[in-house]
Design a protein around this motif. Structure first.
Motif, PDB file in Angstrom:
ATOM      1  N   SER A  52      13.004   2.308  -2.827  1.00  0.00           N
ATOM      2  CA  SER A  52      12.400   3.047  -3.487  1.00  0.00           C
ATOM      3  C   SER A  52      10.989   3.091  -3.010  1.00  0.00           C
ATOM      4  O   SER A  52       9.632   4.480  -2.985  1.00  0.00           O
ATOM      5  N   PHE A  53      11.101   3.362  -1.730  1.00  0.00           N
ATOM      6  CA  PHE A  53       9.691   3.102  -0.465  1.00  0.00           C
ATOM      7  C   PHE A  53      10.720   3.998   0.764  1.00  0.00           C
ATOM      8  O   PHE A  53      10.483   3.323   2.116  1.00  0.00           O
ATOM      9  N   PRO A  54      10.834   5.080   1.148  1.00  0.00           N
ATOM     10  CA  PRO A  54      11.504   5.471   2.205  1.00  0.00           C
ATOM     11  C   PRO A  54      10.982   5.988   3.841  1.00  0.00           C
ATOM     12  O   PRO A  54      11.251   5.952   4.541  1.00  0.00           O
ATOM     13  N   HIS A 113      -0.852   0.042  12.114  1.00  0.00           N
ATOM     14  CA  HIS A 113      -2.061   0.685  11.061  1.00  0.00           C
ATOM     15  C   HIS A 113      -1.569   1.761   9.773  1.00  0.00           C
ATOM     16  O   HIS A 113      -1.986   1.185   8.292  1.00  0.00           O
ATOM     17  N   ARG A 114      -0.788   2.722  10.042  1.00  0.00           N
ATOM     18  CA  ARG A 114      -0.112   3.299   8.936  1.00  0.00           C
ATOM     19  C   ARG A 114       0.820   2.772   7.724  1.00  0.00           C
ATOM     20  O   ARG A 114       0.617   2.802   6.385  1.00  0.00           O
ATOM     21  N   PHE A 115       1.352   1.483   8.625  1.00  0.00           N
ATOM     22  CA  PHE A 115       2.513   0.724   7.662  1.00  0.00           C
ATOM     23  C   PHE A 115       1.331  -0.252   7.156  1.00  0.00           C
ATOM     24  O   PHE A 115       2.112  -0.892   6.154  1.00  0.00           O
ATOM     25  N   GLU A 116       0.637  -1.402   7.235  1.00  0.00           N
ATOM     26  CA  GLU A 116       0.279  -1.826   6.896  1.00  0.00           C
ATOM     27  C   GLU A 116      -0.491  -0.832   5.531  1.00  0.00           C
ATOM     28  O   GLU A 116      -1.005  -1.735   4.636  1.00  0.00           O
ATOM     29  N   ALA A 117      -0.751   0.273   5.431  1.00  0.00           N
ATOM     30  CA  ALA A 117      -1.997   0.805   4.768  1.00  0.00           C
ATOM     31  C   ALA A 117      -0.455   1.216   3.918  1.00  0.00           C
ATOM     32  O   ALA A 117      -0.929   1.394   2.520  1.00  0.00           O
ATOM     33  N   ALA A 118       0.319   1.279   3.704  1.00  0.00           N
ATOM     34  CA  ALA A 118       1.386   1.810   2.879  1.00  0.00           C
ATOM     35  C   ALA A 118       1.701   0.444   1.966  1.00  0.00           C
ATOM     36  O   ALA A 118       2.996   0.644   1.267  1.00  0.00           O
ATOM     37  N   GLY A 119       1.672  -0.450   2.270  1.00  0.00           N
ATOM     38  CA  GLY A 119       1.625  -2.040   2.309  1.00  0.00           C
ATOM     39  C   GLY A 119       3.081  -2.172   2.878  1.00  0.00           C
ATOM     40  O   GLY A 119       3.881  -3.328   1.788  1.00  0.00           O
ATOM     41  N   GLY A 120       3.148  -2.102   3.854  1.00  0.00           N
ATOM     42  CA  GLY A 120       4.975  -2.961   4.211  1.00  0.00           C
ATOM     43  C   GLY A 120       5.305  -4.065   5.337  1.00  0.00           C
ATOM     44  O   GLY A 120       6.104  -4.334   4.351  1.00  0.00           O
ATOM     45  N   PHE A 121       4.053  -4.950   4.989  1.00  0.00           N
ATOM     46  CA  PHE A 121       4.374  -5.960   4.976  1.00  0.00           C
ATOM     47  C   PHE A 121       4.346  -6.577   3.864  1.00  0.00           C
ATOM     48  O   PHE A 121       4.750  -8.087   2.906  1.00  0.00           O
ATOM     49  N   ARG A 122       3.615  -5.994   2.488  1.00  0.00           N
ATOM     50  CA  ARG A 122       3.668  -6.595   1.375  1.00  0.00           C
ATOM     51  C   ARG A 122       4.417  -6.390   0.280  1.00  0.00           C
ATOM     52  O   ARG A 122       5.488  -7.137  -0.025  1.00  0.00           O
ATOM     53  N   ILE A 123       5.820  -4.954   0.517  1.00  0.00           N
ATOM     54  CA  ILE A 123       6.480  -4.567  -0.178  1.00  0.00           C
ATOM     55  C   ILE A 123       7.706  -5.823  -0.888  1.00  0.00           C
ATOM     56  O   ILE A 123       8.386  -6.226  -1.265  1.00  0.00           O
ATOM     57  N   GLU A 124       7.919  -6.559   0.627  1.00  0.00           N
ATOM     58  CA  GLU A 124       9.436  -7.323   0.621  1.00  0.00           C
ATOM     59  C   GLU A 124       9.174  -8.590  -0.431  1.00  0.00           C
ATOM     60  O   GLU A 124       9.915  -8.527  -1.386  1.00  0.00           O
ATOM     61  N   SER A 125       8.232  -9.041   0.086  1.00  0.00           N
ATOM     62  CA  SER A 125       7.658 -10.276  -0.747  1.00  0.00           C
ATOM     63  C   SER A 125       7.342  -9.889  -2.102  1.00  0.00           C
ATOM     64  O   SER A 125       7.504 -10.811  -2.419  1.00  0.00           O
ATOM     65  N   GLU A 126       6.788  -9.106  -2.432  1.00  0.00           N
ATOM     66  CA  GLU A 126       6.682  -8.579  -3.990  1.00  0.00           C
ATOM     67  C   GLU A 126       7.462  -8.300  -4.011  1.00  0.00           C
ATOM     68  O   GLU A 126       8.032  -8.738  -5.749  1.00  0.00           O
TER      69      GLU A 126
END
Length: 652
Positions: free
Chosen positions: A88-90, A126-139
């Protein structure tokens, strides 16, 4: 704000929605209710953009996101369960891949080119972090775990999962996306009680506006802050949860009836004046004035009366006081022990709900009691004169192809009148020509309802039910609840409907790790007991082995005396709880009547009927006296119950 303006939708000659207008504000918590076939799913599909209205407009603010979970058939991309959610997050996936390529290039680059790549990597990071890249998989992992997936399931291909688990994954993908508006059509259908509780907690904290269609009344009570009632193609919104909606809707219907009666009386007076003086020249102007008055007169539309389904089960044949006893029953499959030395007794009149997560052995235990499975160890003892009936999916196979729905009922109960059988079928949603459908053309849900209706004609004195409320709408569930609550036989059942369990069960038996622990009361009482034991070791359950007492102290006479005393304590405890429950019911009824009288006394129309206000005042005083007496009796009964509970506790 999401808005529908004068929306209409028809399928052929059938009008589903008619000039419907409705607005849903951000962060709303709405339960969407209505009879089966009233158009709830159609309305969700229109909001989601999966269908277009015939007339009217569905307005979604620009950049507003909408997520929709259908009842069945939700689709996700192929791959593992975890990959399906992350798909869902291409954009995030592309940034991650590009970041990996940049890092790879940096490993063999020097000089000015390395500086350029470093700046690019920093920007991407910076863009990856802002898009929640590090959060999405754990969530995603947290959501899937909450919905009942094990860690190993996360890496299994989605195609290998059952339909129910694919629907759970689709729900998880929506929760991960966090759309502005989340439309959920029966989201609890494929969840066990543990997952439903987790979903309630998650949605309570969600930023999304919620529009929920559900037959789970507890789910609606815990999440909804308003109820949208879809009736005759239009929506009426009531503030509050589901229970409050039921009260408010009946009060609104009473007010509408009173207003309509007053209007009818006024119309009658005007019409009589017109008829009397229609041909008198001296009254011509007044007659014309009243004709115009009639044309402009406001007419109150009285909501349709809701059918209150109700039926009584036949008296249970008299059998032994203890119709069922399980002694050290164990059962395993493929090397895994599902039931471990389970102990359970049912006495006449007991209604026991089996709880436990999916796979804990609830259906297995019912099948063992029904004789469809043999235990690996232990005994199943049925009392004398036990007439046992079992309802589960296999019952559908006993329906006879070629018969109509009504003929199937007549074959089961040949002495019952067709009118009586058709009334019962109506409760289970077979109305009109539906009773002449042949069994082989029925859907799975219709066959399930027919098999349950047939069983209600003769439930015997030991009734086993596996998910009896599946495929039933709310009125049918409530009718079944009332019937089973008045059943004088013994009942052992599995259900994920907490409202149903609270209404029907006299005891709850929880299965966990193969063992079984039973407590008196309904679902809420059982959960309260569990909450009180979370911080301490679990009590010795039926699946655990209590420490042996020295044999010299456990003579036959001693054990018999202990059993007699234990049974007497249980009987007194049950009687005390029933007394408290009975008094609480009387108090609730009296308080409800006082509210009704206060509403009438606050209505100006009451004072137009001579003597009505005085009569209501006298009734109020009488009820207040009775209520005071009932409250005193309740306090005494609660004190006796506390003593009985203390005496029933095993010695430390």
């Amino acid at each position: 704000m999401l808005r529908l303006e004068t929306v209409s939708k028809s399928y052929g000659a059938r009008v589903v929605l008619k000039d419907l207008s409705w607005a849903v504000v951000p962060r709303a918590r709405v339960g969407l209710v209505g009879r089966n076939g009233s158009g709830k799913t159609t309305l969700l599909r229109l909001i989601a953009g999966e269908e277009d209205p015939d007339r009217g407009v569905v307005e979604r603010p620009r950049q507003t996101t909408v997520g929709y979970l259908p009842q069945e058939g939700a689709r996700l991309p192929e791959g593992t369960v975890l990959q399906a959610l992350l798909s869902s997050f291409p954009d995030v996936a592309r940034m991650e891949e590009e970041l990996e390529r940049v890092h790879e290039a940096m490993s063999h680059t020097q000089g000015r080119a390395l500086d350029e790549l470093t700046r690019k990597a920093g920007d991407l990071q910076h863009r990856f972090e802002a898009a929640g890249g590090f959060r999405i998989e754990s969530e995603a992992r947290r959501i899937l775990t909450g919905l009942g997936f094990s860690p190993a399931d996360l890496h299994r291909p989605l195609a290998e999962m059952s339909g129910g688990y694919r629907m759970r994954a689709a729900l998880g993908a929506l929760l991960l996306r966090q759309p502005d508006y989340l439309l959920l059509d029966e989201p609890t259908n494929h969840l066990d009680l543990e997952a439903i509780g987790w979903l309630e907690s998650f949605l309570a904290e969600a930023r999304s506006a919620l529009i929920i269609v559900s037959h789970d009344r507890t789910f609606l009570n815990r999440l909804a802050t308003s109820i949208a009632d879809l009736e005759q193609g239009r929506v009426t919104v009531y503030t509050g949860d589901y229970d409050r909606y039921r009260i408010e809707k009946e009060a609104a219907r009473d007010r509408a009836r009173a207003s309509a009666a007053q209007e009818s009386h006024r119309v009658g007076e005007v019409e009589r004046f017109i008829e009397r003086f229609r041909y008198k020249a001296t009254k011509a102007r007044q007659v014309q004035s009243r004709i115009k008055m009639l044309e402009k007169m406001k007419r109150t539309e009285v909501p349709l009366e809701e059918k209150t389904w109700r039926f009584l089960l036949p008296p249970a044949p008299r059998g032994d006081a203890r119709p069922l006893r399980l002694s050290a029953v164990s059962k395993g499959f493929n090397g895994r022990r599902v039931l471990d030395r389970v102990e359970l007794e049912l006495h006449r009149g007991d209604r026991v709900a089996l709880l436990g997560p999916n796979g804990s052995g609830k259906s297995t235990l019912l099948k063992i009691v029904a004789g469809l499975l043999a235990p690996d160890e232990g005994n199943v003892e049925l009392g004398g004169k036990v007439s046992m009936h079992y309802f589960a999916q296999h019952v559908i196979e006993t329906l006879v192809a070629g018969r109509t729905v009504l003929e199937e009922m007549q074959a089961w109960a040949p002495t019952r009148a067709p009118g009586e059988l058709r009334s019962l079928l109506g409760i289970f949603q077979f109305s009109g020509d539906d009773v002449f459908k042949r069994v082989e053309v029925l859907s799975g849900g219709e066959k399930n309802r027919l098999a349950l209706a047939r069983l209600m004609l003769d439930p015997g004195n030991l009734l086993l039910l596996d998910e009896p409320t599946n495929h039933l709408d709310l009125p049918a569930r409530e009718a079944l609840e009332d019937a089973l609550a008045g059943y004088d036989g013994s009942l052992l059942f599995v259900s994920h409907d907490r409202y149903f369990i609270n209404k029907v069960a006299t005891r709850v038996a929880g299965l966990k790790d193969g063992g079984l622990t039973a407590r008196d009361g309904g679902y809420d009482a059982y959960q309260a007991w569990l909450a009180g034991t979370e911080a301490v070791a679990s009590p010795v359950g039926a699946g655990a082995r209590p420490p042996e007492e020295p044999k010299a102290k456990r003579t036959k006479e001693g054990k018999r005396a202990e059993a007699v005393a234990r049974n007497e304590r249980s009987r007194l405890l049950r009687a005390a709880r029933e007394k408290v429950a009975s008094l609480e019911s009387e108090i609730t009824s009296a308080e409800h009547r006082l509210d009704e009288i206060d509403a009438q006394l606050g209505d100006p129309a009451t004072y137009q009927t001579a003597g009505l206000a005085r009569t209501l005042g006298e009734q109020k005083k009488s009820i207040q006296v009775d209520l005071s007496r009932l409250n005193r009796r309740w306090e005494e009964a609660v004190a006796r119950l506390a003593e009985a509970e203390e005496e029933s506790e095993p010695p430390a």
